[in-house]
Design an enzyme around this catalytic site. Structure first.
Site, short mmCIF file in Angstrom:
data_model
loop_
_atom_site.label_atom_id
_atom_site.label_comp_id
_atom_site.label_asym_id
_atom_site.label_seq_id
_atom_site.Cartn_x
_atom_site.Cartn_y
_atom_site.Cartn_z
N CYS A 156 0.80 -1.22 0.00
CA CYS A 156 0.00 0.00 0.00
C CYS A 156 0.84 1.28 0.00
O CYS A 156 0.29 2.37 -0.11
CB CYS A 156 -0.93 -0.01 1.21
SG CYS A 156 -1.90 -1.52 1.34
N HIS A 192 -2.71 7.95 5.86
CA HIS A 192 -2.93 6.62 5.29
C HIS A 192 -4.38 6.21 5.58
O HIS A 192 -5.06 5.73 4.68
CB HIS A 192 -1.94 5.62 5.88
CG HIS A 192 -2.00 4.27 5.27
ND1 HIS A 192 -1.86 4.05 3.93
CD2 HIS A 192 -2.21 3.05 5.84
CE1 HIS A 192 -1.97 2.75 3.68
NE2 HIS A 192 -2.18 2.12 4.82
N GLU A 203 -1.74 5.56 13.66
CA GLU A 203 -1.27 6.68 12.84
C GLU A 203 -1.50 8.01 13.55
O GLU A 203 -0.62 8.90 13.51
CB GLU A 203 -1.95 6.68 11.47
CG GLU A 203 -1.41 7.78 10.56
CD GLU A 203 -1.93 7.73 9.14
OE1 GLU A 203 -1.42 8.49 8.29
OE2 GLU A 203 -2.85 6.93 8.86
N LYS A 245 -9.52 8.20 1.64
CA LYS A 245 -9.98 6.81 1.49
C LYS A 245 -11.42 6.66 1.96
O LYS A 245 -12.08 5.66 1.63
CB LYS A 245 -9.06 5.85 2.23
CG LYS A 245 -7.68 5.69 1.60
CD LYS A 245 -6.88 4.62 2.33
CE LYS A 245 -5.49 4.43 1.73
NZ LYS A 245 -4.56 5.52 2.07
N HIS A 254 -9.62 1.99 -0.62
CA HIS A 254 -8.17 1.82 -0.57
C HIS A 254 -7.68 1.23 -1.89
O HIS A 254 -7.95 0.08 -2.20
CB HIS A 254 -7.80 0.91 0.60
CG HIS A 254 -6.34 0.84 0.88
ND1 HIS A 254 -5.38 1.46 0.11
CD2 HIS A 254 -5.64 0.20 1.88
CE1 HIS A 254 -4.19 1.22 0.59
NE2 HIS A 254 -4.32 0.46 1.67
N PHE A 284 1.77 -3.47 3.96
CA PHE A 284 2.08 -4.79 4.52
C PHE A 284 3.58 -5.04 4.40
O PHE A 284 4.24 -4.61 3.45
CB PHE A 284 1.33 -5.88 3.76
CG PHE A 284 -0.12 -6.02 4.14
CD1 PHE A 284 -0.74 -5.15 5.02
CD2 PHE A 284 -0.88 -7.05 3.61
CE1 PHE A 284 -2.07 -5.30 5.37
CE2 PHE A 284 -2.22 -7.21 3.94
CZ PHE A 284 -2.81 -6.34 4.82
#
Length: 413
Positions: free
Chosen positions: A163, A303, A314, A335, A340, A399
């Site tokens: 991502c 994010h 975050e 998002k 996403h 990830f």
């Protein structure tokens, strides 16, 4: 860091529109691009919703012969690159082609064509597998085809950092120009992961929202009742140029790339460390490299995926980096509207940040009627915020514990 780098053109295909103006208008209006999945039967799936690109007709852009060789993620990237080049007014010719590069990544690559080709293999045997299968599938063929399409003969690369892919691609393109390896780069991310296999995998991880009865309200970053992310697709491509050359040709400059940071968590394959240390180091490095003080940052496009743990961590990281100033800036997540886009998320969100800087407007974070008390920063809830945006961050975390942060700033002539 060497030469200055600016953004002069952008192209976008998103769940909110098939071009940059349409998508940007929808983002400012707080529209959701999430709906029921139309690509396959979701009867046996826990999650039945996604942020699909609507109305994209490959035949409008490619011949039947060409479509045998390029999967959907490459199509998105090629169409967006053409839009970005047109938007920038930048021309690639024999005089500059070797100084123009392409750096476009994807988190997954050609997953839809993998599915259909494997079905062909099982049902009809190996001799019926297309000779174009491998070139259509591998993720660097988006960059490769865009290079062929445009004539760009400079650095030609792709990367996959889940991502964080799109943000890393833009950041690395910035470095290539700043360090003199190229004078201009076509850069960003592209993804077409709304497929049966991807949805099954993410569902098995229990990573996806199952708010199937209210798709447009399913992606809810920072909300107390968030229950997972919504899978999206599309592409975001930017034209980066060496600043003096862009000015010499009279280019419109959206924003200047002033900072880039990256880090690794060395912690877990899919979860961030609870102290947010990886995100802290990515943001702190970007700020340090840029020379920009935290107190003059006005906007962070987080994010912010809508995952139960990730959003809270975050926010914690932002507070560690910015201190009291964290409560004076906007820290939102687009998002909430686009879902996403995985490897394309960083490209799309760099475009959002560039437009925020250029137009002094921050898109809203929708679905904020039930805020999480642990996520207590200003997200510009529900309604866009017209405000001066001097410097802005774009965060992407992937990830494998890979983190990236870009800083975009108003161009100072």
């Amino acid at each position: 860091m060497g030469r200055r780098v600016v953004i002069t053109g952008m192209g976008l295909i998103s769940p909110l529109g098939l071009d940059l103006p349409t998508s940007w208008q929808a983002l400012q209006a707080g529209k959701s691009g999430v709906g029921p999945i139309t690509r396959f039967d979701t009867t046996d799936y826990a999650c039945k919703i996604a942020a699909e690109v609507q109305g994209f007709n490959p035949g409008d852009h490619f011949s039947a012969k060409e479509l045998r060789k390029i999967d959907l993620f490459t199509q998105y990237g090629m169409v967006c690159s053409a839009e970005a080049l047109k938007d920038s007014g930048f021309r690639i010719d024999d005089g500059n082609a070797e100084r123009v590069g392409v750096y476009i990544g994807s988190g997954i690559g050609g997953l839809p064509i993998m599915e259909t080709t494997y079905r062909t293999l099982l049902e009809r045997g190996p001799k019926r597998v297309s000779p174009f299968f491998i070139p259509a599938m591998i993720l660097n063929l988006a960059a490769g085809n865009i290079s062929i399409q445009t004539g760009a003969k400079g650095p030609n690369m792709a990367l996959a950092t889940a991502c964080a892919t799109g943000t890393h691609a833009v950041g690395e393109s910035y470095r290539l120009i700043a360090e003199g390896y190229a004078d201009a780069m076509i850069s960003g991310g592209t993804e077409s992961g709304v497929s049966a296999l991807a949805m099954a995998g993410f569902s098995s991880m229990k990573a996806l929202s199952t708010r199937n009865d209210e798709p447009e309200r399913a992606s809810r970053p920072f909300a107390a009742d968030r229950d997972g992310f919504v899978l999206g697709e599309g592409a975001g491509i930017l034209i980066l140029e060496e600043r003096d050359a862009a000015m010499a040709r009279g280019a419109r400059i959206y924003a200047e790339v002033t900072g880039y940071g990256m880090s690794g968590d060395a912690y877990h394959i899919s979860a961030p460390p609870e102290d947010g240390s990886g995100a802290v180091r990515a943001m702190s490095t970007a700020l340090e490299r840029s020379g920009i003080r935290p107190v003059v940052v006005d906007f962070i496009n987080a994010h912010g995926t809508s995952s139960p743990a990730g959003d809270e961590i975050e926010v914690l990281a932002v507070k560690q980096v910015f201190g009291d100033h964290a409560y004076k800036l906007v820290c939102g997540s687009t998002k909430s509207m686009t879902g996403h886009l995985l490897g394309a998320a960083g490209g799309l969100e760099a475009i959002v940040v560039a437009l925020a800087v250029a137009e002094n407007v921050v898109p809203p974070t929708i679905n904020q009627e039930n805020p999480d008390p642990e996520c207590d920063l200003d997200t510009a809830p529900e309604v866009k915020r017209e405000m001066t945006v001097r410097n802005a961050l774009s965060n992407s975390f992937g990830f494998g514990g890979t983190n990236a942060t870009l800083i975009l700033s108003k161009h100072q002539y």
